[in-house]
Design an enzyme around this catalytic site. Structure first.
Site, short mmCIF file in Angstrom:
data_model
loop_
_atom_site.label_atom_id
_atom_site.label_comp_id
_atom_site.label_asym_id
_atom_site.label_seq_id
_atom_site.Cartn_x
_atom_site.Cartn_y
_atom_site.Cartn_z
CB CYS A 12 -44.71 -2.85 40.37
SG CYS A 12 -43.41 -1.69 40.84
CB CYS A 96 -40.15 2.53 36.43
SG CYS A 96 -41.51 1.57 35.74
CD GLU A 126 -43.94 8.86 39.38
OE1 GLU A 126 -44.04 7.83 40.06
OE2 GLU A 126 -44.82 9.27 38.62
CB CYS A 190 -47.78 2.57 36.30
SG CYS A 190 -47.77 1.88 37.95
CB SER A 218 -44.88 2.86 50.46
OG SER A 218 -45.67 2.53 49.34
CB SER A 262 -41.82 -0.75 47.29
OG SER A 262 -42.61 -0.18 48.32
S1 SF4 Z 1 -45.20 1.66 40.63
FE1 SF4 Z 1 -43.54 2.92 39.77
S2 SF4 Z 1 -41.86 1.47 39.53
FE2 SF4 Z 1 -43.72 0.25 39.76
S3 SF4 Z 1 -44.41 -0.15 37.64
FE3 SF4 Z 1 -45.48 1.68 38.40
S4 SF4 Z 1 -44.21 3.37 37.68
FE4 SF4 Z 1 -42.96 1.56 37.57
#
Ligand code: SF4
Length: 284
Positions: A12, A96, A126, A190, A218, A262
């Protein structure tokens, strides 16, 4: 065997930007990364090889010895940030912006008098950062964990990488158990996570098994694999192409490919290449 890569898969922008920032660091040996930059061992090994000090997530209560400290994309609380600054650390902040948005939403809800409920895993970094500045709150990872809260206003937020359907079910449970409260939902999942979940939903209609690429720890990668299994499809969670075994794919006509937020593009490409080789071998 046909191989179909999900329309949205892999790294991302939040992780990509964090990696770009770290690529520009001139003297990695004087820099400590405050927790895992990403939950991806391939990336963590690369950072270690460059000389960065890396604090395990369980060690984050201790102040790092290094003069420069990287705040990961997962963010930290303002309280923790102040502690690091007070100790004279220079911060390299890769939080982020979509995580910052959750922190701000939590503050606004608190200021409006709402009791904040965060849908997410209590032990996720987080989430620790989001609740770190709140006086009272609840974190609920499942419907069963939902409680009755002594509040007339409840504000609900969500860990950015939480599955949308599970979050919706938890929200309904919060409303059912707290009929006295006015409830405000701020959708903080997100967009990259939503895109990957949506792309996987479309992929699942076209394949018989899915390869999910990403770190063992993850959260969002593991959730992608769980989604496949809940639909009754075989899901193979791997970190690298070398882990794929030909006999896993015997008898499948179509296999899907996705990756957590990631996962590096080169890792995803290597897994796809290995799958193509296996497809040729199985057809021979
Ligand atoms: S997964 Fe986490 S780092 Fe990636 S865009 Fe979404 S909030 Fe941001």
């Amino acid at each position: 065997m046909k191989i179909i890569t999900a329309a949205a898969a892999g790294i991302c922008f939040g992780v990509r930007d964090a990696l770009v920032t770290l690529a520009e660091v001139g003297q990695p040996e004087r820099v400590a990364i405050y927790g895992e930059l990403v939950h991806n061992e391939v990336v963590l090994h690369q950072l270690q090889a460059r000389g960065f000090q890396q604090l395990a997530e369980a060690e984050r209560a201790d102040l790092p010895a290094a003069s420069h400290v990287v705040i990961t994309a997962h963010g930290i609380s303002q309280q923790r940030r102040q502690q690091l600054l007070a100790a004279g650390k220079t911060l390299i902040d890769t939080t982020c912006p979509l995580v910052t948005r959750v922190h701000l939403a939590a503050q606004r809800l608190t200021q409006s008098g709402a009791f904040v409920v965060v849908i997410g895993r209590p032990d996720h970094v987080e989430v620790e950062g989001i609740v770190g500045d709140l006086m009272s709150y609840a974190v609920v990872p499942t419907r069963d964990a939902v409680g009755t809260y002594p509040a007339t206003r409840i504000g609900i937020l969500c860990q950015t990488t939480f599955p949308t359907d599970e979050a919706a079910a938890i929200r309904r449970e919060i409303a059912a158990r707290n009929p006295q409260a006015e409830i405000r939902w701020v959708d903080t999942i997100c967009q990259p996570t939503k895109d990957r979940q949506q792309a996987l939903a479309e992929l699942l209609n076209q394949v018989e098994a899915v390869v999910v690429v990403g770190g063992r720890h993850s959260h969002n990668t593991r959730r992608l694999a769980e989604t496949c299994r809940r639909r009754g499809l075989a899901a193979f969670h791997v970190q690298e192409a070398e882990e794929l075994e030909r006999n896993w794919f015997q008898g499948f006509g179509a296999v899907g490919l996705t990756a957590g937020t990631s996962t590096l593009p080169e890792t995803l490409a290597a897994v796809r290449a290995r799958l193509e080789t296996i497809a040729v071998e199985l057809s021979g």
